[in-house]
Design an enzyme around this catalytic site. Sequence first.
Site, mmCIF file in Angstrom:
data_model
loop_
_atom_site.group_PDB
_atom_site.id
_atom_site.type_symbol
_atom_site.label_atom_id
_atom_site.label_comp_id
_atom_site.label_asym_id
_atom_site.label_seq_id
_atom_site.Cartn_x
_atom_site.Cartn_y
_atom_site.Cartn_z
ATOM 1 N N ASP A 48 0.794 -1.026 -0.008
ATOM 2 C CA ASP A 48 -0.291 0.370 0.156
ATOM 3 C C ASP A 48 0.502 1.205 -0.328
ATOM 4 O O ASP A 48 1.666 1.598 0.061
ATOM 5 C CB ASP A 48 -0.835 -0.081 1.117
ATOM 6 N N GLN A 64 4.150 0.480 1.884
ATOM 7 C CA GLN A 64 4.580 -0.887 3.264
ATOM 8 C C GLN A 64 5.615 -1.867 2.311
ATOM 9 O O GLN A 64 5.733 -2.070 1.006
ATOM 10 C CB GLN A 64 3.315 -1.490 2.943
ATOM 11 N N SER A 108 -0.375 0.094 7.553
ATOM 12 C CA SER A 108 -0.806 0.988 6.629
ATOM 13 C C SER A 108 -1.428 2.577 7.772
ATOM 14 O O SER A 108 -2.000 2.048 8.629
ATOM 15 C CB SER A 108 -1.992 1.079 5.516
ATOM 16 N N ARG A 167 -8.272 -1.261 11.436
ATOM 17 C CA ARG A 167 -6.421 -0.614 11.075
ATOM 18 C C ARG A 167 -7.013 0.521 9.788
ATOM 19 O O ARG A 167 -7.675 1.050 9.450
ATOM 20 C CB ARG A 167 -5.935 -1.456 10.586
ATOM 21 N N GLU A 224 -10.796 -2.512 4.400
ATOM 22 C CA GLU A 224 -9.516 -1.999 4.318
ATOM 23 C C GLU A 224 -9.289 -0.330 3.781
ATOM 24 O O GLU A 224 -9.768 -0.286 2.946
ATOM 25 C CB GLU A 224 -8.057 -2.715 4.098
HETATM 26 C C1 FRU Z 1 -3.948 -3.743 2.451
HETATM 27 C C2 FRU Z 1 -3.411 -3.568 3.583
HETATM 28 C C3 FRU Z 1 -4.084 -2.965 4.959
HETATM 29 C C4 FRU Z 1 -2.982 -3.089 5.974
HETATM 30 C C5 FRU Z 1 -1.205 -3.534 5.276
HETATM 31 C C6 FRU Z 1 -0.433 -4.195 6.012
HETATM 32 O O1 FRU Z 1 -3.451 -4.483 1.634
HETATM 33 O O2 FRU Z 1 -4.218 -5.444 4.288
HETATM 34 O O3 FRU Z 1 -5.101 -3.491 5.645
HETATM 35 O O4 FRU Z 1 -2.382 -2.010 6.787
HETATM 36 O O5 FRU Z 1 -2.363 -4.322 4.427
HETATM 37 O O6 FRU Z 1 0.917 -4.661 4.618
#
Ligand code: FRU
Length: 499
Positions: A48, A64, A108, A167, A224
């Site tokens: 992300d 990420q 994220s 999250r 998400e």
């Molecule tokens: C979305 C996700 C988010 C999380 C992150 C972890 O792709 O699953 O919900 O914060 O990636 O890398």
Amino acid sequence: MKTWTLKERRRTLTEDDRHELQKLHERISASAWRATYHVQPVTGLMNDPNGFSWFGGKWHLFYQWFPFGAVHGLKHWYHVESDDLVSWENKGLFMKPDLLYDNCGCYSGSAYTEDGTTYFAYTGNNKDVFNQRHPYQVLSWIDENGKAEKLDHPLIPHPDGYTEHVRDPKLFRHEGKYYILLGAQDQEEHGKFLLYSSDELKQGWKMEGELKVRGYDHFGFMVECPDLEKIGDDWVLLFSPQGLEQEGEHFANKYNNVYFVGKMDFDNLEFIPNGPFAELDRGFDFYAAQCAAQDRYDDAGVLCAWMGCGDYSYPATDEEDWSGLQTLPRELSIKDGKLLQKPARSLEKIRGRKLFEAKDGSIVSDTMHGLMPRTAVIRLDDPESESIQLNLFAHSRWNGLAISYDKFRRRLTVDRGDFINQCNEEYGTSRTIALENGLSSLEIYVDRSSAEIFVNDGEYVLTMRIFPTAQENLIRMGGKNIDLVIYEALPVTEDTFVI
Ligand code: FRU
């Protein structure tokens, strides 16, 4: 393919890893699928976009990042910077899991700048000794060395009535209050939104409640990466729900990224859509989009997304030990209540020489002679007069990326099923869009292992990864009376090693 042990996936980056990662970077930067004008992982896996924002006179994007290979291991945040949303500079590691609260990943989050300080709200993914997950919403900010300084306690306690899937905080300010919007899963395993507010950034957060969307009870089994963006007088609610059922040509990806345009009622915790529930992108690889916190453009939002999706794999680059790309930054605007998405205006800069031109169906100039460049910007205008067929990276026996428009049925189809290298075929190898108003233009950005197709100047976009081999190197074009120009795309983003 390498199998990763838990220990290997739980590795955090240290100074001692520099040599190993430099070697890895040397190896992957020789890959034919490395991008030349997209943000890509310096090493390992990117997912992300996080903390996308404008501050200190530059655009900043964090992604990420698992540094050591193409696997969803312990997530760090990597920082890239740009003057113009076109060429990006690698800046290195920004944040890594070093608190109890984020011991299993800095997940994220988003950025918000005030009085010269940029703050980041993110999810600390804590796991206990029984491997049970405990998500914490954490705050950090940029210290004088450009690295993250973290608040040593979470902002928000875990809400009752929700599972461990809470999250991806979106931090913003509205009418004198700070807000955090979270994606969540309730005990019935339904995807929900939670809204929190505070008068101060570092403390005083209280739960306002669930943000409801009028006419909808929930979205799949988990929401998400929620985001709320104000454009003019309208609000756009963007999010990545998991577990939507496919409906005809809609929601065909494993996980889809969707939006509503509407009004936001903060008093009654309600989003009131005034348009359809729609996918942000109609291609194959697009997820976790985030709008930049920015004051550069007051007439448009700026969005970036991960060209990928959880649980997908991309064998061609996974085997090379890297994975993922960011999409090109897109400008969002609203016209007649509809969301338009265009390539960021500064992307004009990547257009180099004209390699091919046809006007009214006749060739005006051609330096390609049927050979497909690995990077290009292709612009096709006013093809209403005839149906069209474009085959990018074709081979005498394969069609490559087949883009076709059926004028009589007003359907645009993009098919990536006829390549040697395939990925995620179980979710279908073609996508079709019914174009209510016909097709007036296509603008296609090709960057070695990706294609982004903007339809009718932003009415729809289709984003995808493709992994053409050296022998898939032809271009075929069909359709009478079309205006078509192919530009070389300038390699504006350097693949440098910085950690
Ligand atoms: C979305 C996700 C988010 C999380 C992150 C972890 O792709 O699953 O919900 O914060 O990636 O890398």
